[in-house]
Design an enzyme around this catalytic site. Structure first.
Site, PDB file in Angstrom:
ATOM      1  N   ARG A 169       0.872  -1.191   0.000  1.00 48.41           N
ATOM      2  CA  ARG A 169       0.000   0.000   0.000  1.00 48.41           C
ATOM      3  C   ARG A 169       0.897   1.225   0.000  1.00 48.41           C
ATOM      4  O   ARG A 169       1.753   1.365   0.888  1.00 48.41           O
ATOM      5  CB  ARG A 169      -0.906   0.039   1.229  1.00 48.41           C
ATOM      6  N   HIS A 179      -7.363   0.725  -6.315  1.00 56.45           N
ATOM      7  CA  HIS A 179      -7.558  -0.039  -5.068  1.00 56.45           C
ATOM      8  C   HIS A 179      -8.317  -1.335  -5.405  1.00 56.45           C
ATOM      9  O   HIS A 179      -9.465  -1.522  -5.023  1.00 56.45           O
ATOM     10  CB  HIS A 179      -8.356   0.824  -4.081  1.00 56.45           C
ATOM     11  N   GLN A 231     -10.331  -3.739  -2.922  1.00 54.01           N
ATOM     12  CA  GLN A 231     -11.583  -3.174  -2.405  1.00 54.01           C
ATOM     13  C   GLN A 231     -12.749  -3.515  -3.333  1.00 54.01           C
ATOM     14  O   GLN A 231     -13.853  -3.835  -2.884  1.00 54.01           O
ATOM     15  CB  GLN A 231     -11.431  -1.654  -2.260  1.00 54.01           C
ATOM     16  N   ASP A 266     -17.007   7.846  -1.390  1.00 51.44           N
ATOM     17  CA  ASP A 266     -15.694   7.699  -0.732  1.00 51.44           C
ATOM     18  C   ASP A 266     -15.344   9.058  -0.135  1.00 51.44           C
ATOM     19  O   ASP A 266     -16.010  10.069  -0.428  1.00 51.44           O
ATOM     20  CB  ASP A 266     -14.652   7.264  -1.789  1.00 51.44           C
ATOM     21  N   CYS A 292     -16.242   2.403   0.911  1.00 52.40           N
ATOM     22  CA  CYS A 292     -15.087   1.556   1.210  1.00 52.40           C
ATOM     23  C   CYS A 292     -14.638   1.703   2.668  1.00 52.40           C
ATOM     24  O   CYS A 292     -13.978   0.820   3.196  1.00 52.40           O
ATOM     25  CB  CYS A 292     -13.941   1.873   0.254  1.00 52.40           C
ATOM     26  N   ARG A 311     -13.797  -7.672   2.760  1.00 55.83           N
ATOM     27  CA  ARG A 311     -12.383  -7.431   2.427  1.00 55.83           C
ATOM     28  C   ARG A 311     -11.558  -8.664   2.760  1.00 55.83           C
ATOM     29  O   ARG A 311     -10.676  -9.064   2.011  1.00 55.83           O
ATOM     30  CB  ARG A 311     -11.815  -6.220   3.200  1.00 55.83           C
TER      31      ARG A 311
HETATM   32  N1  NVA Z   1      -9.683   7.223  -1.611  1.00 57.72           N
HETATM   33  C1  NVA Z   1      -9.356   6.786  -0.273  1.00 57.72           C
HETATM   34  C2  NVA Z   1      -9.629   5.327  -0.113  1.00 57.72           C
HETATM   35  C3  NVA Z   1      -9.408   4.800   1.269  1.00 57.72           C
HETATM   36  C4  NVA Z   1      -9.683   3.339   1.400  1.00 57.72           C
HETATM   37  C5  NVA Z   1      -7.904   7.097   0.013  1.00 57.72           C
HETATM   38  O1  NVA Z   1      -7.054   6.831  -0.835  1.00 57.72           O
HETATM   39  O2  NVA Z   1      -7.625   7.631   1.090  1.00 57.72           O
HETATM   40  N1   CP Z   2     -11.142   0.507   2.715  1.00 51.31           N
HETATM   41  C1   CP Z   2      -9.856   0.456   3.108  1.00 51.31           C
HETATM   42  O1   CP Z   2      -8.946   0.226   2.341  1.00 51.31           O
HETATM   43  O2   CP Z   2      -9.685   0.705   4.439  1.00 51.31           O
HETATM   44  P1   CP Z   2      -8.281   0.825   5.205  1.00 51.31           P
HETATM   45  O3   CP Z   2      -7.674   2.141   4.805  1.00 51.31           O
HETATM   46  O4   CP Z   2      -8.663   0.790   6.663  1.00 51.31           O
HETATM   47  O5   CP Z   2      -7.423  -0.314   4.806  1.00 51.31           O
END
Ligand code: NVA
Ligand code: CP
Length: 339
Positions: free
Chosen positions: A106, A133, A136, A229, A270, A322
């Site tokens: 990540r 992502h 997800q 989101d 998400c 997930r």
């Molecule tokens: N768009 C958000 C998704 C979090 C799961 C981010 O990148 O922070």
């Molecule tokens: N939805 C998601 O990716 O959550 P986290 O940031 O908690 O992993």
């Protein structure tokens, strides 16, 4: 179906059949877990989880999924490893690939997860970058399948920042699975033209449709799924909050918008979500911008508390999924033939 050795960097690399296979495998693993059927198919293997950004769901999903499959797990957080500081991503890939059977990443750059995949020699799974992502979307689609029994022809509406990792990945997923994807946002927050074109080409094969609009009410009309989101994603500077509130407050999912959708519509997100004053940032935004923008005065941003707490909301089922879908991805890419 054999996905052994494959990376999961974006759903663009997977066919509709492969995506359906992963979702069905996840459904089977979920049932086995619920029934207490052990499935330690990967005993003796080890995976490493590299996180440049925070996480609750993705980290825990990989950890629990790996434990359930019998694997060992190493978690490496934003600090504490040499990667990116004293050691290149390429060298890190070659080191970790000799110790581990799979690598989750990540981070910020899609090119970093691609670099890991190019040099690790073991499967690499994208646990979120600024661009995509993918894990997800598998959880989201398992949830939709559980609710409606199918993915094809589902009317899926996304409201909010449609050119972030979620907007991009949901559009790809919907195109692949023959769904009707609508994004509602100001034009500047629509996905980039190249990605839209790629998805339109996919849609021609699958019967999917893609619609982009600035009108939230119209977008919500008769939808089966309303999805949103956060308005500001991880890694974006804090000072974009005001302009994002200006751009997106009209796209907040509230009860009026929900009523405009199909009577059987579900709400999805998400997570994490801002829907009240009980987060530091939610409270701060409400305090700073609430007078000017009444929509956010109770710390509710992309969704109201009433909607996320309503019986139409499936966000916690989605979060649980997930784990089952990530487990399916690890199992399918680390070993052959599981359905
Ligand atoms: N768009 C958000 C998704 C979090 C799961 C981010 O990148 O922070
Ligand atoms: N939805 C998601 O990716 O959550 P986290 O940031 O908690 O992993």
């Amino acid at each position: 179906m054999n996905l052994k050795g494959r990376h999961l960097l974006t759903l663009l690399d997977f066919t509709s059949k492969e995506i359906q296979y992963l979702i069905d495998l996840a459904a089977r693993l979920k049932k086995e877990k619920q029934e207490g059927v052990p499935h330690k198919h990967l005993t003796g293997k080890n995976v490493v989880l590299l996180f440049q950004k925070d996480s609750t769901r993705t980290r825990c999903a990989f950890e629990v999924g790996a434990f359930d499959l019998g694997m060992g797990v190493t978690y490496i957080g934003p600090t504490g490893s040499q990667m990116g500081k004293k050691e290149s991503v390429k060298d890190t890939a070659r080191v970790l690939g000799r110790m581990y059977d799979g690598i989750e990443f990540r981070g910020y750059l899609q090119t970093d997860v691609e670099m890991l995949a190019a040099h690790a020699g073991v499967p690499v799974w994208n646990g979120l970058t600024d661009r995509y992502h993918p894990t997800q979307i598998l959880a989201d689609f398992l949830t939709i399948q559980e609710q409606f029994g199918h993915l094809k022809d589902i009317r899926f509406t996304y409201l909010g920042d449609a050119r972030n990792n979620m907007g991009n990945s949901l559009m790809i997923g919907c195109a692949k699975m023959g769904m009707h994807f609508t994004a509602a946002a100001p034009e500047a927050l629509w996905p980039d033209d190249d990605l839209i074109k790629t998805c339109r080409d996919i849609a021609k094969e699958t019967g999917a449709t893609l619609t982009f609009t600035t009108d939230p009410m119209n977008a919500a009309k008769n939808a089966d799924v309303l999805y949103t989101d956060v308005w500001v994603s991880m890694g974006e500077p804090k000072d974009v909050w005001l302009s994002r509130i200006q751009d997106l407050h009209a796209y907040q999912i509230d009860e009026t918008l929900m009523k405009n959708a199909s009577p059987k519509a579900i709400f999805m997100h998400c997570l994490p979500a801002f829907h009240g004053l009980d987060t530091e940032l939610g409270a701060q935004i409400a305090h700073e911008f609430g007078d000017q923008y009444p929509a956010v005065r109770h710390g509710e941003m992309e969704v109201t508390d009433a909607v996320i707490e309503s019986s139409q909301s499936v966000v916690f089922q989605e979060a649980e999924n997930r784990m089952h879908t990530i487990k399916a991805v690890m199992l399918a890419t680390l070993e052959e033939n599981h359905v």
